[in-house]
Structure formats: structure tokens, C-alpha cells
Design an enzyme around this catalytic site. Structure first.
Site, PDB file in Angstrom:
ATOM      1  N   HIS A  92      20.184 102.472  83.783  1.00  0.00           N
ATOM      2  CA  HIS A  92      20.139 101.962  85.167  1.00  0.00           C
ATOM      3  C   HIS A  92      20.367 100.564  85.114  1.00  0.00           C
ATOM      4  CE1 HIS A  92      19.282 106.167  86.690  1.00  0.00           C
ATOM      5  NE2 HIS A  92      18.018 105.969  85.806  1.00  0.00           N
ATOM      6  N   SER A 139      41.857  80.543  82.224  1.00  0.00           N
ATOM      7  CA  SER A 139      41.872  80.063  83.680  1.00  0.00           C
ATOM      8  C   SER A 139      42.665  78.839  83.622  1.00  0.00           C
ATOM      9  CB  SER A 139      40.496  79.526  84.193  1.00  0.00           C
ATOM     10  OG  SER A 139      40.469  78.834  85.321  1.00  0.00           O
TER      11      SER A 139
END
Length: 482
Positions: free
Chosen positions: A154, A277
Site C-alpha cells: 500500500h 526537458s
């Protein structure tokens, strides 16, 4: 499906998968011609057409002998997927023998059987790619078998594992995909040669003999009921590709997460000059892991339409046939693109052992709660131990004191466990279970499967020079020409 149908800016970073060209018009046409030749030969063998016709058809049925522009124009006019090809082959063969082409067959007999030949090449290519991927992951599992890292459930710290154990999980699912691909072969690689609806009416009493003759010449099996409405083998192939995509997507998601600066535990290699980028020069993006996740989603989404294509009404529905034809081509090309990216990621994956150890320390001993609870439980009972350790763990999670300090201060814990033992129990590297053994066993298993896949690929290539007998034994493999 066009070779240009799927283009990505990362294509230059990975090898050519070797699948797109299999779905080119030229290759698919040639496969249809191959089926027409096998049909003519099988029919000549049982006396349905003259032997001379079969020889003439075989001599002419090469794509370079045909006028592809003429076929394209005729297709636009006739709005039919096969007749323009048959007409062009008839023209090339000539009037004496050309009229025997396509005797007794219906269009789907040829097109589907030809596509099965294409899928056989796809299947072989994917298995070779899986062998490469398994070999890369096996090296990861071996080299990091004893490298501890946080286990997470989780998305929260659970108990420690090793990175090799994580890689072993990947290996397990990849090998399951290999098994599924091999188990579906008999249901997938079959000729469809039953005539208009699958009753062999157009072939007369020689129908089964013709079917067997075509199958033997193409190296395929036969269908118990050669109905055009039976397509579950091809659908199963798409579903297996969907399962493969699920496994690859999960691996890609793991790598994507581990590359985050907050984790910093593993990184796909970033070749020099790769731009992350246009405005942030520092970016080192997980490009291939992102590709794997997006391609995984696309392939998994194709399983729905594939299953829908099973809903033929009556003896055939051309819409369902066309739907599956489109879906299976897309799934095959995407799966090849996905697997080469996964292989590149696995072969170049860099792990940061120091960062893994630092992340283990983030919970300040809380990852040892299970270990300590079980040992304390041997002395005071499991439920009682769980209550004590739970309270201390929750107090550590929300307070200023560390879990270790709270354990050392607790009188019940101190009564049954000495400080050295407590420290040992909350040390992550002391609670790895069978992680190391599992990692090394699965690494060995992956290498064995990769060896077998590569051997079979060699046998398939070798079979072009003669029949091949493959003997798979406990101690190894042997290949002989017979």
C-alpha cells in the site's frame, strides 16, 4: 497496419523489435500467396486440380511477380480484401492454369490462414525478446540478491526485502507469460480450410485431405471444426499479450517510482545527450519506463475488443473478423515495442544500495515490528505481544521518541528481551526471510528458460534447411537434422 502507424521519439533508444514489417501489405500478401500455393498443391495431390496447375501457381506466386498498383486500384473498385490479389495472380499464371487458383476456398480460408503465418513469426519474435529480457532480469536478481531495501505494501514500509527478490517477482510473471505463449500454440497455429462455412462442401469427400495437405505444407495444425466463427485461439493470443502488458506495466511503474528523487533507489540508464526537458536542463526523465506504462495500457485495452470479436452471429460475421484482424495487429506491434523497451531498461538498470539503506532507516526500526512481535509472542503469546508492539509502534509514528527507544523503555519487552536482542530484531538486514535464496533460484530459472527459448529459436531457423528433431531433456537440449 502501416509501418508508420506507431512512431515514438524514443524509438532511436531501442533496437528495432522486428514486428512492424510483418504486418506490411507486401508481407501479408506474400503469406496469402503462400497459402494459395499450399492449397493448390494439396488439391493437386488428391486430384481436385491438375498437377501442372499447382506447379504453375507455385512458380508465379511471388509478390515481386505481381503488379501491386493494379491490386490497389482493383481493391478500391471491388471493395474486397482478396479477389484483386487472386485476379492478379490468375493473370500472371496465365489462362491455361490460372483458373484453378483458389479452387473451393473462401476468402477467410486464405486471409486468416495467412495471418496465422504472420502471427507465428510474431510469436517467435516475442519469445526471443522475452529470452533477452529474462537474461537481463536474471543478472539483476543475481547481483542484487542480498541487497536489502524497504518492502512496501500500500506504498508504505512493510518488512524488508532485497532488490533481487523484487526482480524475482518480475521473473516469475515473465516466465508465466512464456508458458502461456507456448501453451496456446496448438490452439493458435491452425489452418482454416473448410470452405464457405466450414463443412468442406466445395472440396467434396477430399475436404479433410486437402486441409491436412495445406496444414502440412505450412507447418500448421488443423481445426476439429473449421468454422469461420471459431476464433478463440487468436483471441487467446491477444489476452496473453494483455497479461504480458500487465506484467511489463507493473515493472515500468516500479522503475518509474524508484527513480523519483524521494526514493532514488533505481534508475533506468540515461544515454549521454538525452534531453529530459526543453526548459529544465537538470531533468533525467524515466522515458522508457513511461513508454512501457503507456504501451501496457494500450495493449490491455485491446483485450476487450478481442473478446468482443468472438460474438459471431451464425456461421460468420465479417465485422467480427475485421475487428480481430485490426486488434491483433495493433497488439502484436505494441507488444514488440514494449518488450524491447523493457529489455533495455532491465539490461541497464542502475541501483543505489546506499539510498536503499538510507530509506530502510527512515522508519527508525518500525520495519522490525513483526520480527519483534513474533519473538516476544513466543514468550507472552502472540495477541498480547501484538497489542504491546502496536501501541509502541503507533506512539513512535506520531511522537518524538523512536520505536527502538520506546521498546528499550518498555518493562514487558525488557523483561523478556535484552537490549542487544531488541536492536538485532529491529535491524532490517536481519529479517530478509528467504529473499536471497528466492532471488538466486529465480535468476537460475530465468537463465534456463532463456536458454530454452534461444535454443528453440535456433531450431526454428535451422528447420529451413531440413526437418529438425528437438529433444528436450532434464540435463539439456540436443538438435539433430533428420
Amino acid at each position: 497496419m502501416s509501418d508508420e502507424s506507431i512512431r515514438r521519439y524514443t524509438d532511436g533508444r531501442v533496437p528495432e523489435p522486428g514486428i512492424k514489417h510483418l504486418f506490411s501489405a507486401e508481407n501479408r500478401f506474400q503469406r496469402r500467396l503462400d497459402v494459395e500455393v499450399a492449397l493448390a498443391q494439396a488439391e493437386a495431390e488428391v486430384g481436385l486440380i491438375p498437377e501442372g496447375a499447382a506447379g504453375a501457381i507455385e512458380a508465379a506466386a511471388r509478390i515481386e511477380n505481381l503488379d501491386l498498383a493494379r491490386i490497389a486500384d482493383a481493391t478500391a473498385l471491388a471493395s474486397h480484401p482478396l479477389m484483386p490479389l487472386v485476379d492478379e495472380l490468375t493473370r500472371v499464371v496465365g489462362p491455361e492454369h490460372g483458373e484453378w487458383i483458389h479452387w473451393g476456398a473462401t476468402t477467410q480460408n486464405i486471409t486468416q490462414t495467412a495471418d496465422i503465418l504472420v502471427l507465428r513469426d510474431v510469436h517467435r519474435t516475442l519469445k526471443r525478446q522475452l529470452a533477452t529480457t529474462l537474461r537481463a532480469v536474471s543478472e539483476l536478481a543475481d547481483s542484487s540478491a542480498a541487497v536489502p531495501m524497504p518492502g512496501r505494501t500500500h506504498s508504505q514500509h512493510a518488512v524488508p526485502v532485497t532488490f533481487g527478490f523484487k526482480a524475482a517477482v518480475w521473473i516469475d510473471e515473465l516466465i508465466a507469460t512464456v508458458d502461456r505463449l507456448e501453451r496456446l500454440e496448438d490452439r493458435l497455429f491452425r489452418v482454416l480450410m473448410g470452405g464457405a462455412v466450414g463443412t468442406f462442401a466445395s472440396f467434396g469427400p477430399q475436404g479433410r485431405a486437402v486441409e491436412r495437405g495445406v496444414a502440412e505444407r505450412l507447418g500448421l495444425g488443423t481445426m476439429p471444426v473449421p468454422s469461420r466463427a471459431v476464433n478463440d485461439g487468436m483471441v487467446e493470443f491477444v489476452v496473453v499479450l494483455g497479461l504480458l502488458a500487465g506484467t511489463a506495466g507493473k515493472i515500468g511503474k516500479d522503475v518509474y517510482a524508484l527513480m523519483q528523487p524521494e526514493f532514488g533507489e533505481a534508475f533506468e540508464s540515461i544515454p549521454a545527450g538525452t534531453v529530459g526537458s526543453s526548459t529544465m536542463p537538470h531533468k533525467r526523465n524515466p522515458q522508457l519506463a513511461l513508454d512501457v506504462q503507456s504501451m501496457s495500457a494500450q495493449v490491455r485495452a485491446l483485450t476487450g475488443p478481442a473478446l468482443e470479436s468472438m460474438l459471431h452471429d451464425h456461421e460468420a460475421n465479417g465485422g467480427m473478423t475485421a475487428l480481430l484482424e485490426d486488434v491483433i495487429g495493433q497488439a502484436a506491434v505494441l507488444s514488440g515495442d514494449l518488450l524491447v523497451r523493457l529489455s533495455v531498461i532491465m539490461s541497464g538498470l542502475e541501483i543505489d544500495e546506499e539510498r536503499m539503506r538510507a530509506n530502510l532507516a527512515l522508519s527508525q526500526g518500525l520495519m522490525g515490528s513483526e520480527s519483534l512481535m513474533l519473538e516476544l509472542g513466543e514468550r507472552i503469546g502472540r495477541q498480547s505481544a501484538h497489542e504491546i508492539v502496536y501501541e509502541l509502534a503507533q506512539a513512535a509514528a506520531v511522537g518524538d521518541a523512536s520505536f527502538l527507544d520506546l521498546l528499550l523503555r518498555n518493562p514487558t519487552v525488557r523483561e523478556h528481551l535484552d537490549p542487544a536482542r531488541i536492536r538485532r530484531l529491529v535491524e532490517p538486514s536481519s529479517y530478509l526471510g528467504e529473499s536471497v535464496t528466492i532471488a538466486r533460484e529465480m535468476a537460475q530459472h530465468a537463465r534456463a528458460v532463456a536458454d530454452r527459448l534461444e535454443f528453440r529459436a535456433e531450431a526454428d531457423a535451422f528447420s529451413g534447411m531440413g526437418a529438425v528433431a528437438v529433444d528436450v531433456q532434464q540435463d539439456g537440449l540436443s538438435l539433430t537434422t533428420v
